[in-house]
Enzyme design. Structure first.
Site, PDB file in Angstrom:
ATOM      1  N   TRP A 289       0.838  -1.207   0.000  1.00 12.30           N
ATOM      2  CA  TRP A 289       0.000   0.000   0.000  1.00 12.30           C
ATOM      3  C   TRP A 289       0.870   1.254   0.000  1.00 12.30           C
ATOM      4  O   TRP A 289       0.408   2.334  -0.332  1.00 12.30           O
ATOM      5  CB  TRP A 289      -0.955  -0.002   1.185  1.00 12.30           C
ATOM      6  CG  TRP A 289      -0.355   0.301   2.549  1.00 12.30           C
ATOM      7  CD1 TRP A 289       0.788  -0.195   3.086  1.00 12.30           C
ATOM      8  CD2 TRP A 289      -0.904   1.177   3.544  1.00 12.30           C
ATOM      9  NE1 TRP A 289       0.993   0.294   4.353  1.00 12.30           N
ATOM     10  CE2 TRP A 289      -0.032   1.133   4.662  1.00 12.30           C
ATOM     11  CE3 TRP A 289      -2.050   1.970   3.610  1.00 12.30           C
ATOM     12  CZ2 TRP A 289      -0.270   1.881   5.828  1.00 12.30           C
ATOM     13  CZ3 TRP A 289      -2.292   2.706   4.776  1.00 12.30           C
ATOM     14  CH2 TRP A 289      -1.401   2.658   5.868  1.00 12.30           C
ATOM     15  N   ASP A 290       2.132   1.086   0.371  1.00 10.38           N
ATOM     16  CA  ASP A 290       3.071   2.211   0.404  1.00 10.38           C
ATOM     17  C   ASP A 290       3.057   2.964  -0.926  1.00 10.38           C
ATOM     18  O   ASP A 290       3.101   4.198  -0.954  1.00 10.38           O
ATOM     19  CB  ASP A 290       4.495   1.709   0.669  1.00 10.38           C
ATOM     20  CG  ASP A 290       4.612   0.883   1.935  1.00 10.38           C
ATOM     21  OD1 ASP A 290       3.761  -0.002   2.154  1.00 10.38           O
ATOM     22  OD2 ASP A 290       5.547   1.106   2.717  1.00 10.38           O
TER      23      ASP A 290
ATOM     24  N   GLU B 223      -0.256  -2.627  12.638  1.00 13.58           N
ATOM     25  CA  GLU B 223      -0.052  -4.074  12.616  1.00 13.58           C
ATOM     26  C   GLU B 223       0.255  -4.683  13.987  1.00 13.58           C
ATOM     27  O   GLU B 223       0.575  -5.870  14.076  1.00 13.58           O
ATOM     28  CB  GLU B 223       1.060  -4.416  11.618  1.00 13.58           C
ATOM     29  CG  GLU B 223       0.674  -4.111  10.182  1.00 13.58           C
ATOM     30  CD  GLU B 223       1.844  -4.185   9.218  1.00 13.58           C
ATOM     31  OE1 GLU B 223       1.621  -4.529   8.048  1.00 13.58           O
ATOM     32  OE2 GLU B 223       2.982  -3.882   9.634  1.00 13.58           O
TER      33      GLU B 223
ATOM     34  N   LYS C 207       1.219   1.277  16.448  1.00 13.89           N
ATOM     35  CA  LYS C 207       2.471   1.188  15.691  1.00 13.89           C
ATOM     36  C   LYS C 207       2.717   2.428  14.831  1.00 13.89           C
ATOM     37  O   LYS C 207       3.826   2.937  14.750  1.00 13.89           O
ATOM     38  CB  LYS C 207       2.461  -0.058  14.796  1.00 13.89           C
ATOM     39  CG  LYS C 207       3.697  -0.195  13.919  1.00 13.89           C
ATOM     40  CD  LYS C 207       3.590  -1.362  12.952  1.00 13.89           C
ATOM     41  CE  LYS C 207       4.819  -1.422  12.047  1.00 13.89           C
ATOM     42  NZ  LYS C 207       4.730  -2.509  11.053  1.00 13.89           N
ATOM     43  N   GLN C 208       1.666   2.905  14.156  1.00 13.91           N
ATOM     44  CA  GLN C 208       1.854   3.926  13.122  1.00 13.91           C
ATOM     45  C   GLN C 208       0.537   4.648  12.862  1.00 13.91           C
ATOM     46  O   GLN C 208      -0.487   4.338  13.462  1.00 13.91           O
ATOM     47  CB  GLN C 208       2.326   3.263  11.834  1.00 13.91           C
ATOM     48  CG  GLN C 208       1.307   2.286  11.256  1.00 13.91           C
ATOM     49  CD  GLN C 208       1.822   1.555  10.031  1.00 13.91           C
ATOM     50  OE1 GLN C 208       2.796   0.834  10.088  1.00 13.91           O
ATOM     51  NE2 GLN C 208       1.140   1.751   8.914  1.00 13.91           N
TER      52      GLN C 208
END
Length: 697
Positions: free
Chosen positions: A295-296, A425, A493-494
């Site tokens: 997806w980056d 994640e 996480k992000q």
């Protein structure tokens, strides 16, 4: 710009001690980190399924120039020309070694050596060329072929196909042999040597490429044609700030490395293999996510490029179209209809993630892919991508997947997506990831809209699921929990939930946007991936808190390793290197945060907010509906220059554009070539004639 030295040239007299931070040189097909004995070629992978990784290709240009005498060294990367140069000064001689991946002829990589003597000498000057090249690879069994017009030749193919029964890619290398020494005779004041490498999938293409290289050398056009191609690219985009040298240089580095990962704007080969988190120079076995596409590409790297380059944006979409068959196979294996794009993609579109759980559960990838298609249509109105280009198959296939993947909850009277992994994640097998559900809702609605536009009969369940898909919301705390059962304060996480506001554009009151940011900012892993803080910065800029946004954006500088502005995934230097995902997130913080740009269905909205230390932001080449325009943002005013018609993508035709200011409703025409200046306030760019819209009225 405030930078005293040329901010486009990264210079040092000492190379980084960690070779991972040497500059990558890539051109969308070939990628190489300078001096490394390994390079990669786009779409050339070795290994089946989860073992699939970029195949290591030996690089004959892995050469260092050395001298017997002590020398003064300078190393520079010129991002305007894409050329890395090592300069050695010794006695009264200057030696220069230049390396580049050719920007126009993507099968070519080049090394040039120039020796220049100042004054006269009775002695010849000699430099040593120390090679690390060995004609072997752990992924490809090479054998020697006959020399071709003085060029050495090896060829082979990967040992294992990506899918059972699939073909193994072939690789041919032809290169001009590199001697161990070069000498400037005593009677000459200068001499130049050129060496080049051709990498191709067939002997015919390799020989044709070598002929092309010989011709370019003979006509003196090898380097000029490369520099011309980079100049053409930079003429179509520029992001410059006044007030911060560090930011200025970081933005240039981000644009350079991202552009290096994309094909030429003249490429017609339809062979682009997508963009992986570490780019083409990385991604071998067990390294930098194996060179897979995530997806980056679609969420993090694509938006900053699509804003300027419709052709490069389309190349990303075409890559996804070429993986439709694999996506169909993935969906069938999961027991669902439509298309399931892989969490990790190589060439076929079948799942190549080494761990099954990500491919099974991180299904938000489907919505991420369609968001890029939606973004492209809104920016370009290029319907050919969706008709002849098969983009509609992607959009409808993803909608079918969502409609078959949801389950109905009679108690809540909502559709649920159960057993998923969110972008965060740290958690898996959760229900109703708010990001996943929101991006699914968005892609379902886009499928309905596109079907109406193309007069395609849309299944009723697309709209039904879009209207009734659960978007988790905590009424008491007035914020969006990351998933059903998430407890405020749990580590993250992000960037995940904070992406509801941007890029998903989920409508919410400002206080809810603030609550989301305040809930997740303190619990987000400080060592998490680099792109995260750009999303928080955009959120705070939306709320008018420029200083808070700037503090978060400054965290990203810990991920930038000097002197060549190479990013790492984590701030401690670990994770993927040349982390294009982080660069994309950082670039978006400026391109969509400082400017407030939002790509909408019938307009390009803006709402600028500059941090305190930035007094001016110049964004050149923004391409909306095929009309490039230059923007200058200052503290109190905005200036726009609509360029003369350059033509867009596909079947777009020129439109007359205007500025519409949000508060007053004032409209200001944008005549081509003339600067239009107005006080800084939110507004949008629209067509003058709304009846010319491609959307049903």
């Amino acid at each position: 710009m405030s930078c005293d030295s040329d901010p486009y040239v990264f210079t040092t007299d000492t190379l980084p001690s960690d070779p991972r931070f040497l500059p990558p040189l890539a051109n969308g097909l070939l990628g190489w980190r300078v001096y490394n004995n390994i390079m990669h070629m786009g779409s050339v992978y070795n290994g089946e399924a989860g073992l699939c990784h970029r195949a290591d290709v030996p690089c004959p240009l892995a050469v260092r120039v050395e001298t017997e005498e002590p020398a003064q060294h300078t190393y520079s990367l010129d991002t305007q020309t894409g050329i890395f140069t090592h300069t050695l000064s010794f006695a009264n001689v200057t030696a220069s070694q230049s390396l580049y991946s050719h920007r126009f002829y993507p099968n070519l990589m080049v090394m040039e050596v120039l020796l220049v003597r100042e004054g006269t000498s009775e002695e010849p000057a000699t430099v040593n060329l120390v090679s690390a090249f060995a004609p072997q690879s752990k992924d490809i069994v090479f054998e020697s072929g006959p020399d071709y017009k003085g060029g050495s030749h090896i060829h082979g193919q990967t040992s294992s196909a990506e899918i059972p029964g699939g073909s193994c890619p072939k690789v041919h290398l032809i290169w001009t042999p590199v001697p161990s020494t070069l000498t400037l005779p005593q009677e000459q004041t200068q001499a130049r040597w050129g060496f080049f490498l051709v990498v191709a999938n067939s002997l015919d293409f390799a020989e044709a490429g070598f002929d092309q290289g010989l011709n370019l050398i003979a006509t003196g056009n090898l380097r000029p044609s490369h520099e011309k191609a980079w100049k053409e690219l930079w003429l179509q985009s520029k992001v410059e700030v006044v007030g911060s040298d560090n930011l200025c240089k970081a933005l240039i580095g981000c644009m350079f490395y991202l552009l290096s990962a994309f094909p030429s704007i003249h490429d017609t080969s339809s062979s682009f293999g997508g963009v992986s988190p570490g780019g083409l120079s990385n991604g071998g076995d067990g390294q930098d996510y194996w060179g897979h596409v995530f997806w980056d590409q679609d969420i993090w790297m694509y938006p900053g490029i699509a804003l300027f380059y419709p052709k490069l944006a389309r190349s990303v979409l075409e890559y996804r179209v070429r993986t439709i068959d694999g996506a169909k196979d993935n969906a069938q294996k999961q027991g669902y209809k439509g298309l399931k794009f892989p969490w990790e993609s190589a060439v076929s579109g079948r799942e190549v993630c080494p761990e099954d759980i990500y491919g099974q559960q991180e299904i938000h990838i489907n919505g991420d892919v369609t968001l890029a298609f939606q973004h492209y249509l809104y920016l370009s109105e290029d319907l050919s991508m969706f008709r002849e280009g098969r983009g509609s198959e992607v959009i409808y296939g993803v909608a079918d997947y969502w409609a078959s993947r949801v389950t109905w909850d009679p108690q809540e009277q909502k559709y649920h997506l159960i057993g998923v992994m969110p972008p965060d994640e740290y958690y898996y097998n959760v229900n109703n990831s708010v990001y996943t559900n929101a991006v699914a809702k968005l892609s379902l609605q886009f499928a309905v809209d596109l079907a109406e536009l193309l007069q395609h009969p849309a299944p009723k369940e697309w709209q039904l699921v879009a209207d009734h898909l659960k978007i988790p919301f905590d009424q008491e705390s007035q914020y969006h929990p990351e998933y059903d059962g998430y407890t405020k304060g749990q580590p993250v996480k992000q960037a995940d939930t904070v992406m509801l506001g941007y890029p998903l554009g989920l409508m919410m009151p400002p206080e809810v946007r603030r609550n989301d940011l305040e809930a997740y900012e303190p619990v987000t892993d400080p060592n998490g991936p680099a792109m995260t803080w750009g999303m928080f910065a955009i959120g705070w800029l939306e709320l008018g808190e420029a200083e808070r946004a700037q503090r978060l954006l400054e965290k990203c500088f810990k991920n930038i390793k000097g002197p060549f502005q190479v990013w790492t995934e984590s701030s401690d230097g670990s994770g993927a290197v040349n982390f294009l995902t982080g660069m994309g997130g950082f670039l978006q913080a400026v391109l969509f945060g400082f400017t407030g740009f939002r790509v909408q269905k019938e307009s390009l909205a803006f709402s600028p907010m500059l941090p305190p230390d930035i007094c001016e932001l110049c964004v050149r080449g923004v391409n909306y509906l095929g009309r490039p325009m230059d923007w200058l943002f200052r503290k109190d005013e905005i200036c726009i220059i609509l360029k003369e018609q350059a033509g867009g993508a596909g079947n777009t035709k020129p439109y007359n554009l205007q500025v519409v200011l949000k508060a007053s409703g004032v409209t200001i025409p944008l005549p081509p070539g003339q600067p239009v200046t107005f006080p800084r306030e939110p507004g949008c760019i629209r067509k003058v004639d709304s009846t010319s819209s491609c959307w049903p009225l």
